[in-house]
Structure formats: C-alpha cells, structure tokens
Design an enzyme around this catalytic site. Sequence first.
Site, PDB file in Angstrom:
ATOM      1  N   HIS A  54      -0.852  -1.579   3.376  1.00 43.72           N
ATOM      2  CA  HIS A  54      -2.024  -0.967   4.018  1.00 43.72           C
ATOM      3  C   HIS A  54      -2.912  -0.204   3.030  1.00 43.72           C
ATOM      4  O   HIS A  54      -3.175   0.983   3.154  1.00 43.72           O
ATOM      5  CB  HIS A  54      -1.704  -0.204   5.292  1.00 43.72           C
ATOM      6  CG  HIS A  54      -0.833   1.019   5.239  1.00 43.72           C
ATOM      7  ND1 HIS A  54      -0.952   1.993   4.303  1.00 43.72           N
ATOM      8  CD2 HIS A  54       0.147   1.428   6.071  1.00 43.72           C
ATOM      9  CE1 HIS A  54      -0.085   2.945   4.553  1.00 43.72           C
ATOM     10  NE2 HIS A  54       0.601   2.620   5.606  1.00 43.72           N
ATOM     11  N   HIS A 114       9.998   4.987  14.653  1.00 38.32           N
ATOM     12  CA  HIS A 114       8.557   4.872  14.359  1.00 38.32           C
ATOM     13  C   HIS A 114       8.133   3.453  14.688  1.00 38.32           C
ATOM     14  O   HIS A 114       8.907   2.519  14.498  1.00 38.32           O
ATOM     15  CB  HIS A 114       8.367   5.197  12.873  1.00 38.32           C
ATOM     16  CG  HIS A 114       6.981   5.104  12.337  1.00 38.32           C
ATOM     17  ND1 HIS A 114       5.853   5.330  13.079  1.00 38.32           N
ATOM     18  CD2 HIS A 114       6.539   4.835  11.061  1.00 38.32           C
ATOM     19  CE1 HIS A 114       4.773   5.190  12.293  1.00 38.32           C
ATOM     20  NE2 HIS A 114       5.165   4.878  11.077  1.00 38.32           N
ATOM     21  N   GLU A 160       5.134   1.844  13.578  1.00 42.68           N
ATOM     22  CA  GLU A 160       4.236   1.073  12.711  1.00 42.68           C
ATOM     23  C   GLU A 160       4.895  -0.297  12.472  1.00 42.68           C
ATOM     24  O   GLU A 160       6.124  -0.401  12.404  1.00 42.68           O
ATOM     25  CB  GLU A 160       3.981   1.828  11.396  1.00 42.68           C
ATOM     26  CG  GLU A 160       2.791   1.235  10.657  1.00 42.68           C
ATOM     27  CD  GLU A 160       2.236   2.125   9.544  1.00 42.68           C
ATOM     28  OE1 GLU A 160       2.813   3.184   9.260  1.00 42.68           O
ATOM     29  OE2 GLU A 160       1.213   1.721   8.956  1.00 42.68           O
ATOM     30  N   ASP A 211       5.701  -2.190  10.168  1.00 41.87           N
ATOM     31  CA  ASP A 211       6.758  -2.412   9.163  1.00 41.87           C
ATOM     32  C   ASP A 211       8.122  -1.982   9.678  1.00 41.87           C
ATOM     33  O   ASP A 211       9.148  -2.365   9.122  1.00 41.87           O
ATOM     34  CB  ASP A 211       6.441  -1.702   7.841  1.00 41.87           C
ATOM     35  CG  ASP A 211       6.082  -0.243   7.984  1.00 41.87           C
ATOM     36  OD1 ASP A 211       5.514   0.136   9.008  1.00 41.87           O
ATOM     37  OD2 ASP A 211       6.373   0.529   7.047  1.00 41.87           O
ATOM     38  N   HIS A 247       5.000   9.666   9.852  1.00 41.08           N
ATOM     39  CA  HIS A 247       3.700   9.403   9.300  1.00 41.08           C
ATOM     40  C   HIS A 247       2.638   9.117  10.371  1.00 41.08           C
ATOM     41  O   HIS A 247       1.437   9.139  10.097  1.00 41.08           O
ATOM     42  CB  HIS A 247       3.901   8.210   8.343  1.00 41.08           C
ATOM     43  CG  HIS A 247       2.771   7.367   7.981  1.00 41.08           C
ATOM     44  ND1 HIS A 247       2.719   6.020   8.180  1.00 41.08           N
ATOM     45  CD2 HIS A 247       1.606   7.705   7.397  1.00 41.08           C
ATOM     46  CE1 HIS A 247       1.600   5.526   7.719  1.00 41.08           C
ATOM     47  NE2 HIS A 247       0.891   6.514   7.232  1.00 41.08           N
ATOM     48  N   ASP A 251       9.811   7.222   7.588  1.00 42.82           N
ATOM     49  CA  ASP A 251       8.840   7.237   6.485  1.00 42.82           C
ATOM     50  C   ASP A 251       9.007   8.446   5.562  1.00 42.82           C
ATOM     51  O   ASP A 251       8.615   8.383   4.389  1.00 42.82           O
ATOM     52  CB  ASP A 251       7.409   7.244   7.041  1.00 42.82           C
ATOM     53  CG  ASP A 251       6.891   5.845   7.352  1.00 42.82           C
ATOM     54  OD1 ASP A 251       7.433   4.871   6.806  1.00 42.82           O
ATOM     55  OD2 ASP A 251       5.950   5.739   8.149  1.00 42.82           O
ATOM     56  N   TYR A 291       4.521   7.815  -3.480  1.00 42.83           N
ATOM     57  CA  TYR A 291       4.622   7.540  -2.039  1.00 42.83           C
ATOM     58  C   TYR A 291       4.053   8.712  -1.233  1.00 42.83           C
ATOM     59  O   TYR A 291       3.286   8.515  -0.292  1.00 42.83           O
ATOM     60  CB  TYR A 291       6.102   7.325  -1.707  1.00 42.83           C
ATOM     61  CG  TYR A 291       6.417   7.036  -0.266  1.00 42.83           C
ATOM     62  CD1 TYR A 291       6.552   5.726   0.190  1.00 42.83           C
ATOM     63  CD2 TYR A 291       6.621   8.058   0.648  1.00 42.83           C
ATOM     64  CE1 TYR A 291       6.862   5.462   1.515  1.00 42.83           C
ATOM     65  CE2 TYR A 291       6.938   7.802   1.966  1.00 42.83           C
ATOM     66  CZ  TYR A 291       7.056   6.497   2.393  1.00 42.83           C
ATOM     67  OH  TYR A 291       7.368   6.234   3.707  1.00 42.83           O
ATOM     68  N   HIS A 305      12.137   3.346   3.612  1.00 48.44           N
ATOM     69  CA  HIS A 305      11.645   2.605   2.442  1.00 48.44           C
ATOM     70  C   HIS A 305      12.374   3.121   1.202  1.00 48.44           C
ATOM     71  O   HIS A 305      12.512   4.337   1.011  1.00 48.44           O
ATOM     72  CB  HIS A 305      10.146   2.837   2.226  1.00 48.44           C
ATOM     73  CG  HIS A 305       9.274   2.388   3.360  1.00 48.44           C
ATOM     74  ND1 HIS A 305       9.042   1.065   3.655  1.00 48.44           N
ATOM     75  CD2 HIS A 305       8.568   3.095   4.271  1.00 48.44           C
ATOM     76  CE1 HIS A 305       8.223   0.975   4.693  1.00 48.44           C
ATOM     77  NE2 HIS A 305       7.919   2.200   5.088  1.00 48.44           N
TER      78      HIS A 305
HETATM   79 FE1  FEO Z   1       4.371   4.513   8.886  1.00 45.90          FE
HETATM   80 FE2  FEO Z   1       6.647   2.727   6.928  1.00 45.90          FE
HETATM   81  O1  FEO Z   1       5.352   3.015   8.294  1.00 45.90           O
END
Ligand code: FEO
Length: 375
Positions: free
Chosen positions: A24, A79, A81, A83, A145, A164, A193, A224
């Site tokens: 993104h 979360h 999102e 991903d 996030h 995140d 990050y 991540h």
């Molecule tokens: Fe807010 Fe890793 O997505």
Amino acid sequence: MSAIQLRENIYSVGVCDPDVRIFHGYQTPSGTSYNAFLVKAGEDYVLIDNVKEKCTDEFIRNIEEVVPLERIRYIIQNHIEPDHSGSLPAIAARLPEVPIYCTAGAQKGIKAYYGDGFACHIVKNGDTLTVGQYTFRFIPAPMVHWPDSMLTYLEGENILFSNDAFGQHICRAGSIYDVDLGYETLMEREADYYANIVLPYGTQVVGLLKQAAELPIDMICPAHGVLLREHIAPVLEAYSRWCKNDCDENKVVIAFDSMWGSTEEMAEQLAAEYEAQGKQVELYHLRDIHPSAIMGKLLEAKYIFVGASTLNRGLMPTVAAFLTYLKGLYPKNRVGMAFGSYGWGGESVAITEKELTALGWEMLPSRKQVYRGKA
Ligand code: FEO
C-alpha cells in the site's frame, strides 16, 4: 513457509510474500510475511488471524500440517485489512459455525468486504475467551493500525499477538525470531515499519504501551516479520520514543530534486553547513529513492529540509509525491526548511514551505536562489 512449532501448543502457520515490492504505497524490498498462529487449547484449536487472499492455499496447507482445518473451534481476527483477512472467507466457508472473535469495527468491515454469514462474536477491551487451559485476553487498539484493530494476549504463555503493532515488513523465511535477524537489522526494520505504518497514530500507541506495560510479556508475535523474544524491551522503548515524536537534535535529513543541478548544489551546501555544526546529515535525491524509503531515516531527525526546483510554476512530481507521503504520516515536532533554485518562476519554494508549515513544524527561513550555473 511451513508450519513452525513455537511452543508445545503454539504454532506459526502464516505465509511469506517474498515478491511484494510495494505494500500500500510502501516499498518493501525484502517482501513481507503475513503471520498467523494456531493455539492448541485442550482438544480444541484456536486460529489467530488470517493471511492475504492469494496465499490462502498455502495457509491452509500450513494449518493442516498441524491439524485438519475442521478441528479449529475459534477464530480470533485481530484486524481486517486484506493482508490479514483475505483468506477469511475461504476459511469461514469451511467452518461456518466457528465463532470469529473480533471488534465491532472488524465485524462491520467483514460484512462490507465479504458479505453476510460470518459468525462474528464482538469483543471489547478486557473481554476474555477461555478454551481448555488457556485464556485469551482482547486488547482493542483502534488506529494501530486501523479503527478495527486489536491485539490478543495469551495468559500463561505470556504471548502478545500484536498484529500490525511491533512488526516489520520482511519476508521472514529462515528468520523466525528477532535474534535470527540481528539487533541492528531488527531495529532498522522496526523503525522503517513504524515510520511508514504507525507514525500517524502516536497518541493511540501511547495507550497501547500503557496496557502492554501491565502485562508480563515473554514473546510478541506480530503479524508481519520476525517474532520478538530477545529484544522486546528495546522495541517497546523505541515505540515509546517514536510515539512521542522524540527527535534527535543532531540528525538532519535533506530531500530534494533538481532540474539543472542548482537545487542539488543548494542541498549540498546545506549539508556541509550543518555537518560543520557537528550534525549528522543524510542527503536524498528524490529522483533516486522512493519516498517510503526515506521515512525510517527521518523518524528521529529533528531537522527536515526539502528542496525543489520549480517546474511549470509548481513542484517537480518527485517532490510533490514526497510531500504527499510525508503529510499523510504527519511527523510532528520537527524543524523544517524549504529551499530551491529557479530559472524564471520560483514558485516551488513557497509551495513547499506551505506544505511543511501545515504540519505544524517550526520553520527556518526558506532559501531561494536563481539558477547560477553548475559549478
Ligand atoms: Fe493494517 Fe498488516 O495491515
């Protein structure tokens, strides 16, 4: 990436995405990973988080290296999102009765993205889920996030599944834990990050850190990158500085683009001037570097100077892109300066100054000069 047993009852079942280069808008030269976890609680299994849709088949294979998918009795969705939720429809289709523990915001998002029929179970701050010998504690962390985000703490094992928060965008194949990555690289990737993902939400990070400080934490499993085991304290300490926009008075970042080399010379002169004062200066030609690759560098820099030649009475596109990206991340408490050379218009300096001023920074007098030929 296969399933990895982390502890007797805890498995990593996420996937790596080694080829993704833009996440993104954020350049990810080492790819990334979408971490997810499986906890064996008594005879039941609890799945924590999902992965990007394109990785669904590999994700299910990883889960089934541990246990048939149908043995999962609970899903915790920290979360939504894509991903972290892209594989959810496929998983939920095979487990239609299995409750999905998530925040109200996540439920709303799941319905909006994927439609009806998901067995969401809404949780609030401090709510728990007890399965077998384990209690999972939910810690909503809005804007770390996204508005729906939460973390899950596994009591007894003292593991914080942080989604995140505290992550790094690297494909962690071959590196499972922070020690595998090495301290220097870990902190560099954490900074990168944080700057690109978390920086705008410092106020919310303060609240999150307050809650984390009350928990005994032996391992942080972000969604991540590598898992934190040895370097938890320095990462939490760095977050506590970054979220307050604590900057280093000795660090200067200068980013610029130059049409005929004259703005570049101004940048070099500025660098020399500040180096002569004993400051550490990093100079970035925006023609050669993606804006997101600079953000980790300016995370702790007190002085941020932006140089732009004037092109068609405006900014060069590289500078405009940098300023747009910078404004979105909203670093605070900085000292800024706009500078630039021009042939006949010179509007770029005032435009840049206006953009930096809008961030609430203290501004040094801008520098603007007509083209003087390249030395
Ligand atoms: Fe807010 Fe890793 O997505």
